[in-house]
Design an enzyme around this catalytic site. Sequence first.
Site, mmCIF file in Angstrom:
data_model
loop_
_atom_site.group_PDB
_atom_site.id
_atom_site.type_symbol
_atom_site.label_atom_id
_atom_site.label_comp_id
_atom_site.label_asym_id
_atom_site.label_seq_id
_atom_site.Cartn_x
_atom_site.Cartn_y
_atom_site.Cartn_z
ATOM 1 N N HIS A 1 8.815 -31.148 -27.101
ATOM 2 C CA HIS A 1 8.627 -32.125 -26.004
ATOM 3 C C HIS A 1 7.271 -31.936 -25.339
ATOM 4 C CE1 HIS A 1 12.738 -33.446 -26.472
ATOM 5 N NE2 HIS A 1 13.098 -32.170 -26.521
ATOM 6 N N ASN B 1 0.674 0.414 6.095
ATOM 7 C CA ASN B 1 1.129 -0.475 5.015
ATOM 8 C C ASN B 1 1.852 -1.627 5.695
ATOM 9 O OD1 ASN B 1 2.126 -1.684 2.700
ATOM 10 N ND2 ASN B 1 3.926 -0.345 2.619
ATOM 11 N N GLY B 2 1.345 -2.841 5.544
ATOM 12 C CA GLY B 2 1.983 -4.003 6.161
ATOM 13 C C GLY B 2 0.929 -4.985 6.621
ATOM 14 N N GLU C 1 10.386 -13.160 -20.148
ATOM 15 C CA GLU C 1 10.035 -11.778 -19.793
ATOM 16 C C GLU C 1 9.020 -11.204 -20.772
ATOM 17 O OE1 GLU C 1 10.264 -10.052 -17.334
ATOM 18 O OE2 GLU C 1 9.939 -7.998 -18.013
ATOM 19 N N LYS D 1 5.334 -9.793 -19.588
ATOM 20 C CA LYS D 1 4.836 -8.461 -19.927
ATOM 21 C C LYS D 1 3.444 -8.564 -20.517
ATOM 22 C CE LYS D 1 6.770 -6.484 -18.002
ATOM 23 N NZ LYS D 1 7.667 -7.184 -17.145
ATOM 24 N N LYS E 1 2.787 -2.864 -7.561
ATOM 25 C CA LYS E 1 4.144 -2.632 -8.060
ATOM 26 C C LYS E 1 5.179 -3.430 -7.275
ATOM 27 C CE LYS E 1 7.381 -1.045 -10.535
ATOM 28 N NZ LYS E 1 7.593 -1.664 -11.852
ATOM 29 N N CYS F 1 0.849 -1.177 0.000
ATOM 30 C CA CYS F 1 0.000 0.000 0.000
ATOM 31 C C CYS F 1 0.895 1.240 0.000
ATOM 32 C CB CYS F 1 -0.876 0.029 1.243
ATOM 33 S SG CYS F 1 -1.867 -1.452 1.460
ATOM 34 N N GLU G 1 0.670 -9.912 -17.926
ATOM 35 C CA GLU G 1 0.328 -9.128 -16.724
ATOM 36 C C GLU G 1 -0.377 -7.814 -17.061
ATOM 37 O OE1 GLU G 1 3.412 -7.587 -14.196
ATOM 38 O OE2 GLU G 1 4.811 -7.416 -15.852
ATOM 39 N N TRP H 1 -3.734 -1.915 -1.387
ATOM 40 C CA TRP H 1 -3.741 -3.192 -2.097
ATOM 41 C C TRP H 1 -4.170 -4.194 -1.046
ATOM 42 C CZ3 TRP H 1 -0.599 -7.831 -2.140
ATOM 43 C CH2 TRP H 1 -0.850 -8.667 -3.237
ATOM 44 N N ARG I 1 1.478 1.547 -6.001
ATOM 45 C CA ARG I 1 1.738 0.566 -4.920
ATOM 46 C C ARG I 1 0.488 -0.224 -4.551
ATOM 47 N NH1 ARG I 1 6.449 2.061 -2.032
ATOM 48 N NH2 ARG I 1 5.685 0.865 -0.253
HETATM 49 C C1 AGP Z 1 7.144 -7.415 -13.327
HETATM 50 O O1 AGP Z 1 6.630 -6.703 -14.439
HETATM 51 C C2 AGP Z 1 6.185 -7.478 -12.173
HETATM 52 N N1 AGP Z 1 5.727 -6.186 -11.791
HETATM 53 C C3 AGP Z 1 6.693 -8.302 -11.015
HETATM 54 O O2 AGP Z 1 6.963 -9.593 -11.495
HETATM 55 C C4 AGP Z 1 7.984 -7.785 -10.341
HETATM 56 O O3 AGP Z 1 9.083 -7.919 -11.219
HETATM 57 C C5 AGP Z 1 8.251 -8.641 -9.101
HETATM 58 O O4 AGP Z 1 7.160 -8.468 -8.210
HETATM 59 C C6 AGP Z 1 9.558 -8.302 -8.388
HETATM 60 O O5 AGP Z 1 9.524 -6.970 -7.956
HETATM 61 P P1 AGP Z 1 10.914 -6.316 -7.450
HETATM 62 O O6 AGP Z 1 11.850 -6.315 -8.610
HETATM 63 O O7 AGP Z 1 10.542 -4.937 -6.998
HETATM 64 O O8 AGP Z 1 11.438 -7.162 -6.323
#
Ligand code: AGP
Length: 619
Positions: free
Chosen positions: A515, A101-102, A492, A496, A614, A2, A499, A75, A27
């Site tokens: 396979h 936050n936590g 990767e 992208k 994030k 959050c 997500e 969040w 966040r």
């Molecule tokens: C990647 O696009 C995502 N937002 C997510 O996988 C992110 O890379 C992952 O949560 C790790 O975050 P960090 O690099 O801040 O530790």
Amino acid sequence: MCGIVGYVGKQPAAPLLLAGLRRLEYRGYDSAGIATLEHDRLDLRKRQGKIDEGLHPLLTQAPLTGSLGIGHTRWATHGPPSDANAHPHTDASGRIAVVHNGVIENHDRLRQRLLEARHRFLSATDTEVLAHLIGVHYAQLATGRDPARSRLTQAVERALREVIGTYGLAVISADEPGLIVGARRGSPLILGLGQGENLLASDATAVVAHTRQVVYLNDYDLATVTADNFQVTSLGTQTARVQISEIEFGAEAAERGAFPHYMLKEIFEQPATIENALRGRIDLEEATARFGGLNLSAADLRAVDRIVIAACGTSWHAGLVGEHLIEAFAHLPVEVEYASEFRYRNPPLDKHTLVLVITQSGETADTLAALREAKRRGHPVLALCNVVGSTIAREADGGIYLHAGPEIGVASTKAFTSQVTVLTLFALFLGRLRTLSPSRGLAVLRALEQVPDQVRQLLAQNDALRDLAARYADRRDFYFLGRQINFPVALEGALKLKEISYVHAEGYPAAEMKHGPIALMTPESPCVILAPHGFLYEKTLSNLEEVRARQAPVIALTTEGDTALAAKATEVLYVPRTDEFTFPLLGILPLQLLAYHIAVLRGCDVDKPRNLAKSVTVE
Ligand code: AGP
């Protein structure tokens, strides 16, 4: 994860808090709220939904006054997104408000105890329990308190001594209208120092418009903040260490500017952010790299006989690229672990194992736990991190900052290429301590120096990528294939796409398709294949033929000047000629743009995709 923000000063607090929450919305964005104090009157507004959908219209209808307040963007962890579960939460009296936050792990037991004392709760959150607990201690401190410290500070301190879990929090009371109490343990909290005003926030993006002077609070710190002063004490045994730092980026870095989305802005920032990652770290004379903060001598690093990389998501993909780089340049065995798996797997680590954690935010709970597990077992831990003063950056034994500036888009883009840039330099550095020749080292450095301009060339393909995306935006299944160092790039690219556009996408080693996964190939399932010129080019072409034989559309990425693929693939994207080990820095660009444009065409919220945050600061 959050976002929290607090303000005390002379300006109207509500508009400023709202602007701060917008900076922190990446966040978490399932609900938001603000509480302010006007003299001794506490008032709050909170609403489910993103700020523009909920809180902002609510504040327009019913403005808040006062020059002191706190805000929160959520969040959800405990309790679903709803108006009732949105922060701020108040104590039983309604005169104390809290944003948090936590996770309060013992909130059930605390809630039960308070219910037995006839407390009633309006939400399902752990934070409301904390607010009530603070209220109980505040009432008990009517007498017998330390006159030198605010009653609210002492109430928060006593309540936190009963809490098990993590918190970054801000608390205000109608009975003490001139101050905010902040506290942190395991979730970030910074103090922004202004002129006649001070702020609290989860990270620097929320304060940089007002000040670049900040104090990164430490775990167990308790801050009492007024408009003209602040005091930090510690809940722990150690005395509070207060160090005033300078935020390394300006306010414009946290702005979206002329771009429609932060993600596109950050994709286009990559020539500059890769240059930032390289700056001051290239040593052409010795054909090696230089780092300032490893805190490990050449002898220490020479003694390392194995490296374990722990990370999550995109950072884990960067780690997989790093594995290829370090093994190729330094002949050191590398294992890349999901941080969430590493911490419980109890892997055999011998005494010369170096642990490397990779994280953009520096707050990912799984990665932080992996770091702490490695340190508990006596291993040196280095962190590749983007956020100065973040928890992981502070707890690592040494590390390398990415200098990529704030990454606001939930989908990580510039952080990935900065991580890979730094990993290339680090692998080169380790290699030149061992067997990597000066000529090979120099060749890699020369290739790295060209990358920013080559990325600029690739960004010029943006319109072509948008047109290509339009041809496939309605598809439901995508496959991304690559060999060796390009397999993580395929992973990767798939991440992208999935997500931000919610489309099913998978990455595979190109040769692995036969396979099993090739059974999934249909004319409806586009297959992106990374096929740069190099010693596996022909092998990858065979895999491309296998996919084409199943009528699946093939989107091939290859080296500019290639003449074979145009006749074999449905679409061809060309990448400037580069070293095989710097190809990932270029190959990922078209995949980032493809994912971005498909998501936009599908009407998705590119910067704030559903269900995501994030940085995932819960396990
Ligand atoms: C990647 O696009 C995502 N937002 C997510 O996988 C992110 O890379 C992952 O949560 C790790 O975050 P960090 O690099 O801040 O530790």
